[in-house]
Design an enzyme around this catalytic site. Sequence first.
Site, PDB file in Angstrom:
ATOM      1  N   HIS A  39       0.861  -1.181   0.000  1.00 23.54           N
ATOM      2  CA  HIS A  39       0.000   0.000   0.000  1.00 23.54           C
ATOM      3  C   HIS A  39       0.901   1.236   0.000  1.00 23.54           C
ATOM      4  CE1 HIS A  39       1.029  -0.592   4.237  1.00 23.54           C
ATOM      5  NE2 HIS A  39       0.973   0.731   4.310  1.00 23.54           N
ATOM      6  N   HIS A 124       6.043   5.856  -0.836  1.00 22.63           N
ATOM      7  CA  HIS A 124       6.788   4.622  -1.068  1.00 22.63           C
ATOM      8  C   HIS A 124       5.924   3.414  -0.727  1.00 22.63           C
ATOM      9  CE1 HIS A 124       7.271   5.235   3.255  1.00 22.63           C
ATOM     10  NE2 HIS A 124       7.449   3.921   3.340  1.00 22.63           N
TER      11      HIS A 124
END
Length: 175
Positions: A39, A124
């Site tokens: 995620h 990220h």
Amino acid sequence: MRTFIALELPDNFAAETAALARALHDHVDGRFMKPETYHLTLAFLGDIDERELGLAIEATDAACEGGWPIELSCTGLGTFGRKNDATLWLGIQINDPLAQLVFDLQGQLEARDVSYDAKMFKPHITLARRARIPRVALPDLPFPRAEYATRVTVFKSELSPEGAVYKPLHTVELG
């Protein structure tokens, strides 16, 4: 309950991220994340109670209202920590819609007095923890192709000896 708000990865992008992680696994030692945990965190809330959860859901709804899908485009690999004990991640290009979503979400959380980790946003996807990064160059790697994310989800994070398990609590569709 330990919570965070994140962009869910589109299926193809997640599958290509998993292929990248498999290619890295041959060259990097560490505890690689399960693909179902991938995620892009927008806001880490930490431990909150039921009242704060309701406010976080309200803030997520308000921040996503009228929002459009967010392009996810890779910028390469990066690490947090030391070379012998790092978090290895796949960087995501910050673009105007992503920056606006994070700004709006933070503003909506602050307006409702919901605390969140206010570190500078570094988009990220965590690939591995406790990674030992080799001193030699990595081979050419199969980076994911750009895709659009359309789901923002409030997740509950349950820690276990096998790693974290993320349970969706509330999802908003963008666009």
